[in-house]
Design a protein around this motif. Sequence first.
Motif, PDB file in Angstrom:
ATOM      1  N   PRO A 144       6.680  -0.496   5.878  1.00 13.05           N
ATOM      2  CA  PRO A 144       5.714  -0.716   4.786  1.00 13.05           C
ATOM      3  C   PRO A 144       4.371  -1.191   5.321  1.00 13.05           C
ATOM      4  O   PRO A 144       4.291  -1.872   6.341  1.00 13.05           O
ATOM      5  N   ARG A 145       3.308  -0.821   4.624  1.00 11.84           N
ATOM      6  CA  ARG A 145       1.966  -1.290   4.961  1.00 11.84           C
ATOM      7  C   ARG A 145       1.423  -2.066   3.760  1.00 11.84           C
ATOM      8  O   ARG A 145       1.602  -1.663   2.606  1.00 11.84           O
TER       9      ARG A 145
ATOM     10  N   ARG B 252      12.103   1.757   7.938  1.00 16.27           N
ATOM     11  CA  ARG B 252      11.045   1.785   6.931  1.00 16.27           C
ATOM     12  C   ARG B 252       9.905   0.922   7.425  1.00 16.27           C
ATOM     13  O   ARG B 252      10.095  -0.222   7.827  1.00 16.27           O
TER      14      ARG B 252
ATOM     15  N   LYS C  86       0.833  -1.205   0.000  1.00 13.02           N
ATOM     16  CA  LYS C  86       0.000   0.000   0.000  1.00 13.02           C
ATOM     17  C   LYS C  86       0.864   1.250   0.000  1.00 13.02           C
ATOM     18  O   LYS C  86       0.720   2.124  -0.853  1.00 13.02           O
ATOM     19  N   ASP C  87       1.751   1.399   0.970  1.00 10.80           N
ATOM     20  CA  ASP C  87       2.669   2.534   1.030  1.00 10.80           C
ATOM     21  C   ASP C  87       3.800   2.192   1.985  1.00 10.80           C
ATOM     22  O   ASP C  87       3.799   1.143   2.634  1.00 10.80           O
TER      23      ASP C  87
ATOM     24  N   THR D 287      -5.738  -3.408   6.555  1.00 10.47           N
ATOM     25  CA  THR D 287      -4.359  -3.064   6.216  1.00 10.47           C
ATOM     26  C   THR D 287      -3.410  -3.622   7.273  1.00 10.47           C
ATOM     27  O   THR D 287      -3.656  -3.498   8.473  1.00 10.47           O
TER      28      THR D 287
ATOM     29  N   ASN E 225       0.216  -3.669   9.108  1.00 10.80           N
ATOM     30  CA  ASN E 225       1.373  -2.836   9.421  1.00 10.80           C
ATOM     31  C   ASN E 225       2.311  -3.661  10.313  1.00 10.80           C
ATOM     32  O   ASN E 225       2.200  -3.634  11.533  1.00 10.80           O
TER      33      ASN E 225
ATOM     34  N   ARG F  13       6.083   4.025   5.066  1.00 16.72           N
ATOM     35  CA  ARG F  13       6.244   5.156   5.968  1.00 16.72           C
ATOM     36  C   ARG F  13       7.508   4.984   6.805  1.00 16.72           C
ATOM     37  O   ARG F  13       8.209   3.971   6.690  1.00 16.72           O
TER      38      ARG F  13
END
Length: 460
Positions: free
Chosen positions: A98-99, A96, A79-80, A112, A114, A82
């Motif tokens: 990531p999700r 880092r 997904k993204d 989602t 995480n 962060r």
Amino acid sequence: MEWRVMVELIASDGTVRTHEISTGGSNTAECSAATVGLTLADGKRILAGLQHHLVQAQSEDYCRQRRVCSHCRLQRPLKDVRARRLASLFGTVEVRAPRFLPCRCAVTRRHTLNPVAEIMPDRCTPEYERVIAKMGSLLPYRRARTLLSEFLPLDDLPAVETTRRRTMRVGARLEQQAVASQTLAPAAAAQAIALSIDGGHVRSVRSYQVRSFEVMLAQVSNDDGKQVVFSSMPAEADRQREQLRGVLHRLGATPATPVTILSDGADGPRSLGEAASVGPTHHVLDWFHLAMRIQHAAQAAKSWPNTSAEECAAGSRLSETIERVRWRLWHGQVGRSLELIGETMVTLEGMAETTSAAAAAALKLERLLGDLETYVCGQSDIIIDYATARRRKEPISTAVTESTVQWLLHRRLNAQQQMRWSPRGAHLMLKVRCAVMNGTLEYDHAVAEAKAPRPYRRAA
């Protein structure tokens, strides 16, 4: 000599990565006591570098494992990405995070994912939070953070408010653990348990609208010599009676174990000890508090005027009388003690009505003896033969508890620090200080931290 520190990281899939942590030394052959070995700055730099690479490698490896769906063995869509910071005792590391979107099979998880938030829910390591709370309970917050920065590579020092909040959170979790651990298996049954309970006072914040509030402190010991300290603010404690009962339970208290409750005779400590005990109880008036009231009268008798031989003789007789009162109370002779106190007060009343120099001293001593008489009459049912109990090695005094009160309250919460506390803040601070004094902070915090409610849960 030149030196270089390297770290080799082996992932779960077998890949090997090597990183250079730090280098040092010089080409010259000169050497002195100041250049031998590592300096504190070198040690901080090496620990910080090692922590940085280790945390990043561990988080990447965990995210790689969590991306694979446990049902269909396919990778979840990204997904993204962060950034997330982790505070530890060896520096703050940014990784880092990531999700991932739900897997296409949508069987194991429909939300989602995480992974970094799963392993870093508090954005700090439990050890970091525990050490911060321990230092914050022993020292003022500002001094604690300064001391930690002297020896640990803490690039981003926690603010004073952050240190306070982490200490309060550890105290709240310790209390939750104390309430939840009441159903644990008891220790070996004890033959007898001594419960010394007393109250202390802490200066309150101005918004609380009182000058100070009372805190209950207890010291529990069994026949094996094991001691546990307990404290709480009655208005803020979560099931205070059950928590104290849990302490007795862990020391081996059973419905057949006799519990000796030592107190100053006040209703609050006596009722708390009585309610927390599951076995037969025996109340004993603390000899320390009784002896202090006798000592006040003895000091007044020793300060008797000595302007004439008659007054010196009268002062000596009064001092001897006070010692006889002390001896009778030490041997549990309450009736004879009250008779002697009454006779002495009649004599002092006659002296106080004269115009001699000893009239003021007689009036003061009469007042002190009157207070002693009232105290002894009110607590006569729990005054024992202290001499016999001492020979039998039975508990007779809360002097040890008084020193515990001094350490728990006065060294951190009272006049020496010039602080004002809210009842909630003092209660949680005492939870941490008691765990430090009992030597159970590491274990209790580990159990409480593992059971703490988390916003993130692993997929099934």
